[in-house]
Scaffold this motif. Structure first.
Motif, PDB file in Angstrom:
ATOM      1  N   ARG A  74       0.825  -1.196   0.000  1.00 22.93           N
ATOM      2  CA  ARG A  74       0.000   0.000   0.000  1.00 22.93           C
ATOM      3  C   ARG A  74       0.870   1.261   0.000  1.00 22.93           C
ATOM      4  NH1 ARG A  74      -3.160  -3.736  -1.440  1.00 22.93           N
ATOM      5  NH2 ARG A  74      -4.940  -4.251  -0.147  1.00 22.93           N
ATOM      6  N   VAL A  75       0.345   2.297  -0.616  1.00 22.71           N
ATOM      7  CA  VAL A  75       1.016   3.592  -0.629  1.00 22.71           C
ATOM      8  C   VAL A  75       0.007   4.651  -0.198  1.00 22.71           C
ATOM      9  CG1 VAL A  75       2.545   2.900  -2.512  1.00 22.71           C
ATOM     10  CG2 VAL A  75       0.428   4.093  -3.043  1.00 22.71           C
ATOM     11  N   THR A  76       0.510   5.846   0.073  1.00 17.03           N
ATOM     12  CA  THR A  76      -0.366   6.958   0.422  1.00 17.03           C
ATOM     13  C   THR A  76      -1.235   7.309  -0.780  1.00 17.03           C
ATOM     14  OG1 THR A  76       1.284   7.823   1.944  1.00 17.03           O
ATOM     15  CG2 THR A  76      -0.441   9.346   1.223  1.00 17.03           C
ATOM     16  N   VAL A  77      -2.501   7.550  -0.530  1.00 19.46           N
ATOM     17  CA  VAL A  77      -3.423   7.886  -1.623  1.00 19.46           C
ATOM     18  C   VAL A  77      -2.988   9.184  -2.288  1.00 19.46           C
ATOM     19  CG1 VAL A  77      -5.794   8.541  -2.178  1.00 19.46           C
ATOM     20  CG2 VAL A  77      -5.354   6.678  -0.572  1.00 19.46           C
ATOM     21  N   VAL A  78      -2.979   9.176  -3.613  1.00 18.12           N
ATOM     22  CA  VAL A  78      -2.588  10.349  -4.393  1.00 18.12           C
ATOM     23  C   VAL A  78      -3.855  11.109  -4.784  1.00 18.12           C
ATOM     24  CG1 VAL A  78      -1.426  11.176  -6.463  1.00 18.12           C
ATOM     25  CG2 VAL A  78      -0.589   9.113  -5.287  1.00 18.12           C
ATOM     26  N   ALA A  79      -3.970  12.337  -4.330  1.00 14.54           N
ATOM     27  CA  ALA A  79      -5.169  13.133  -4.619  1.00 14.54           C
ATOM     28  C   ALA A  79      -5.155  13.644  -6.053  1.00 14.54           C
ATOM     29  CB  ALA A  79      -5.259  14.308  -3.651  1.00 14.54           C
ATOM     30  N   ALA A  80      -6.339  13.824  -6.615  1.00 18.58           N
ATOM     31  CA  ALA A  80      -6.472  14.370  -7.968  1.00 18.58           C
ATOM     32  C   ALA A  80      -6.403  15.894  -7.935  1.00 18.58           C
ATOM     33  CB  ALA A  80      -7.794  13.925  -8.579  1.00 18.58           C
ATOM     34  N   ASP A  81      -5.990  16.475  -9.032  1.00 17.37           N
ATOM     35  CA  ASP A  81      -5.913  17.928  -9.174  1.00 17.37           C
ATOM     36  C   ASP A  81      -7.334  18.513  -9.163  1.00 17.37           C
ATOM     37  OD1 ASP A  81      -4.993  20.118 -11.945  1.00 17.37           O
ATOM     38  OD2 ASP A  81      -5.379  20.548  -9.831  1.00 17.37           O
ATOM     39  N   PRO A  82      -7.670  19.382  -8.227  1.00 17.04           N
ATOM     40  CA  PRO A  82      -9.033  19.937  -8.152  1.00 17.04           C
ATOM     41  C   PRO A  82      -9.466  20.641  -9.433  1.00 17.04           C
ATOM     42  CG  PRO A  82      -7.822  20.413  -6.143  1.00 17.04           C
ATOM     43  CD  PRO A  82      -6.827  19.865  -7.118  1.00 17.04           C
ATOM     44  N   ALA A  83      -8.537  21.331 -10.084  1.00 17.80           N
ATOM     45  CA  ALA A  83      -8.890  22.017 -11.333  1.00 17.80           C
ATOM     46  C   ALA A  83      -9.282  20.999 -12.401  1.00 17.80           C
ATOM     47  CB  ALA A  83      -7.729  22.879 -11.808  1.00 17.80           C
ATOM     48  N   TRP A  84      -8.561  19.888 -12.437  1.00 19.60           N
ATOM     49  CA  TRP A  84      -8.877  18.841 -13.425  1.00 19.60           C
ATOM     50  C   TRP A  84     -10.234  18.222 -13.128  1.00 19.60           C
ATOM     51  CZ3 TRP A  84     -10.149  13.723 -13.206  1.00 19.60           C
ATOM     52  CH2 TRP A  84     -10.122  13.007 -14.421  1.00 19.60           C
ATOM     53  N   THR A  85     -10.495  17.912 -11.865  1.00 17.09           N
ATOM     54  CA  THR A  85     -11.770  17.270 -11.546  1.00 17.09           C
ATOM     55  C   THR A  85     -12.956  18.187 -11.832  1.00 17.09           C
ATOM     56  OG1 THR A  85     -11.570  17.913  -9.210  1.00 17.09           O
ATOM     57  CG2 THR A  85     -10.785  15.725  -9.819  1.00 17.09           C
ATOM     58  N   THR A  86     -12.783  19.484 -11.567  1.00 16.87           N
ATOM     59  CA  THR A  86     -13.865  20.432 -11.851  1.00 16.87           C
ATOM     60  C   THR A  86     -14.142  20.499 -13.343  1.00 16.87           C
ATOM     61  OG1 THR A  86     -13.337  21.776  -9.911  1.00 16.87           O
ATOM     62  CG2 THR A  86     -14.593  22.843 -11.663  1.00 16.87           C
ATOM     63  N   ARG A  87     -13.078  20.627 -14.111  1.00 15.78           N
ATOM     64  CA  ARG A  87     -13.216  20.728 -15.568  1.00 15.78           C
ATOM     65  C   ARG A  87     -13.771  19.435 -16.166  1.00 15.78           C
ATOM     66  NH1 ARG A  87      -8.424  21.709 -16.284  1.00 15.78           N
ATOM     67  NH2 ARG A  87      -7.623  19.690 -16.988  1.00 15.78           N
ATOM     68  N   THR A  88     -13.252  18.288 -15.713  1.00 15.86           N
ATOM     69  CA  THR A  88     -13.652  17.005 -16.288  1.00 15.86           C
ATOM     70  C   THR A  88     -15.065  16.612 -15.855  1.00 15.86           C
ATOM     71  OG1 THR A  88     -11.328  16.325 -16.302  1.00 15.86           O
ATOM     72  CG2 THR A  88     -12.967  14.592 -16.569  1.00 15.86           C
ATOM     73  N   ALA A  89     -15.441  16.967 -14.655  1.00 17.87           N
ATOM     74  CA  ALA A  89     -16.812  16.697 -14.203  1.00 17.87           C
ATOM     75  C   ALA A  89     -17.802  17.442 -15.087  1.00 17.87           C
ATOM     76  CB  ALA A  89     -16.974  17.099 -12.742  1.00 17.87           C
ATOM     77  N   ALA A  90     -17.486  18.680 -15.403  1.00 20.98           N
ATOM     78  CA  ALA A  90     -18.378  19.468 -16.259  1.00 20.98           C
ATOM     79  C   ALA A  90     -18.462  18.872 -17.663  1.00 20.98           C
ATOM     80  CB  ALA A  90     -17.886  20.908 -16.323  1.00 20.98           C
ATOM     81  N   ALA A  91     -17.339  18.357 -18.157  1.00 15.66           N
ATOM     82  CA  ALA A  91     -17.310  17.813 -19.513  1.00 15.66           C
ATOM     83  C   ALA A  91     -17.999  16.456 -19.617  1.00 15.66           C
ATOM     84  CB  ALA A  91     -15.864  17.686 -19.987  1.00 15.66           C
ATOM     85  N   THR A  92     -17.878  15.653 -18.572  1.00 17.79           N
ATOM     86  CA  THR A  92     -18.397  14.282 -18.642  1.00 17.79           C
ATOM     87  C   THR A  92     -19.786  14.111 -18.051  1.00 17.79           C
ATOM     88  OG1 THR A  92     -17.360  13.744 -16.517  1.00 17.79           O
ATOM     89  CG2 THR A  92     -16.070  13.305 -18.519  1.00 17.79           C
ATOM     90  N   GLY A  93     -20.192  15.022 -17.177  1.00 14.22           N
ATOM     91  CA  GLY A  93     -21.465  14.871 -16.502  1.00 14.22           C
ATOM     92  C   GLY A  93     -21.393  14.007 -15.259  1.00 14.22           C
ATOM     93  N   ILE A  94     -20.192  13.573 -14.885  1.00  9.65           N
ATOM     94  CA  ILE A  94     -20.009  12.793 -13.654  1.00  9.65           C
ATOM     95  C   ILE A  94     -19.943  13.775 -12.486  1.00  9.65           C
ATOM     96  CG2 ILE A  94     -18.505  11.193 -12.405  1.00  9.65           C
ATOM     97  CD1 ILE A  94     -17.370  10.328 -15.140  1.00  9.65           C
TER      98      ILE A  94
END
Length: 263
Positions: A74-94
């Motif tokens: 196991r390793v420490t969880v790697v967080a996602a880039d907030p800017a990427w998640t905001t942009r990609t959520a808007a694009a994908t509808g997730i």
């Protein structure tokens, strides 16, 4: 004449026997044809459904067993880039809360098991099929990553599924008689006992919580081997649910998300 009469009767018997054989043969063909309608689609028809573009396109694959390999360190969880998640959520509808879990799990596996090649959109494809990203039946994910209301599958009592007697005392699924699939990625308690993960760092492995469930699903998939090749990707997703049609559905959803994210 008696001899001719005997011959006539003999020929009549032969013709009747031939007709009977032909009738049975035709009946068998019809039965086999009717049974074939309900089978999985052929290899040729399934080949059109391909694995996510970010992980390479893939034809159908022969069935493979559930993974049995031991989990990787196991390793420490790697967080996602907030800017990427905001942009990609808007694009994908997730919903962003769900997307953040999928992306963090994929990023963590990139460090933990760099040879796997799991993409975020594969987890998103599975999440879409299993629970509409935690929104099944009009529900929603709360800020902590829990579906409201909780998502529970049918009792696995053998009537419409394999029979799996209770393995968790009802701790996760609320059923002390039969196991039920639990949470946004629909883990069976017996499977969760082996693969449970702490994706949000709260010290608890909970299949109802989407960060935990996404990380556990990522490790489960990667236990099948690499996912960057055609056959590897289908093998891993097939291990999650042993139906080629399920693999096709996940591929279609994952491909769509990858295309929307790419613009």
């Amino acid at each position: 004449m008696p001899l001719d009469a005997d011959r006539a009767r003999s020929w009549s018997s032969i013709l009747a026997a031939v007709a009977a054989v032909l009738f049975v043969g035709i009946a068998v063909v019809l039965v086999v044809s009717s049974q074939a309608v309900g089978r999985e689609r052929s290899l040729e028809s399934r080949a059109a459904a391909q694995a996510p573009a970010v992980e390479s396109n893939v034809p159908a694959l022969d069935p493979m067993p559930t993974p049995t390999a031991a989990p990787a360190p196991r390793v420490t969880v790697v967080a996602a880039d907030p800017a990427w998640t905001t942009r990609t959520a808007a694009a994908t509808g997730i919903r962003e809360r769900a997307l953040r879990a999928y992306a963090a799990a994929a990023l963590t596996l990139r460090v933990e098991q760099p040879g796997c090649g799991l993409g975020w959109n594969t987890l998103a494809g599975i999440g879409a099929i299993e629970s509409a990203h935690g929104t099944h039946s009009g529900g929603h994910l709360d800020d902590a990553g829990y579906p409201q209301p909780a998502i529970r599958g049918i009792p696995l009592d053998g009537s419409a599924s394999a029979a799996i007697a209770d393995t968790d005392g009802g701790e996760w699924d609320g059923d002390a008689i039969w196991d039920r699939a639990v949470g946004p990625l629909q883990f069976i308690p017996a499977t969760w006992q082996r693969w449970g993960a702490d994706g949000n760092g709260d010290g608890t492995n909970d299949p109802n919580q989407i960060d935990d469930a996404a990380l556990a699903a990522a490790r489960y998939l990667c236990a099948s081997g690499e996912m960057s090749s055609a056959t590897g990707w289908r093998r891993a997703v097939f291990s999650y649910n042993h139906l080629d049609s399920y693999v096709d559905d996940v591929a279609a959803a994952a491909n769509a998300y990858a295309a929307r994210a790419a613009g």
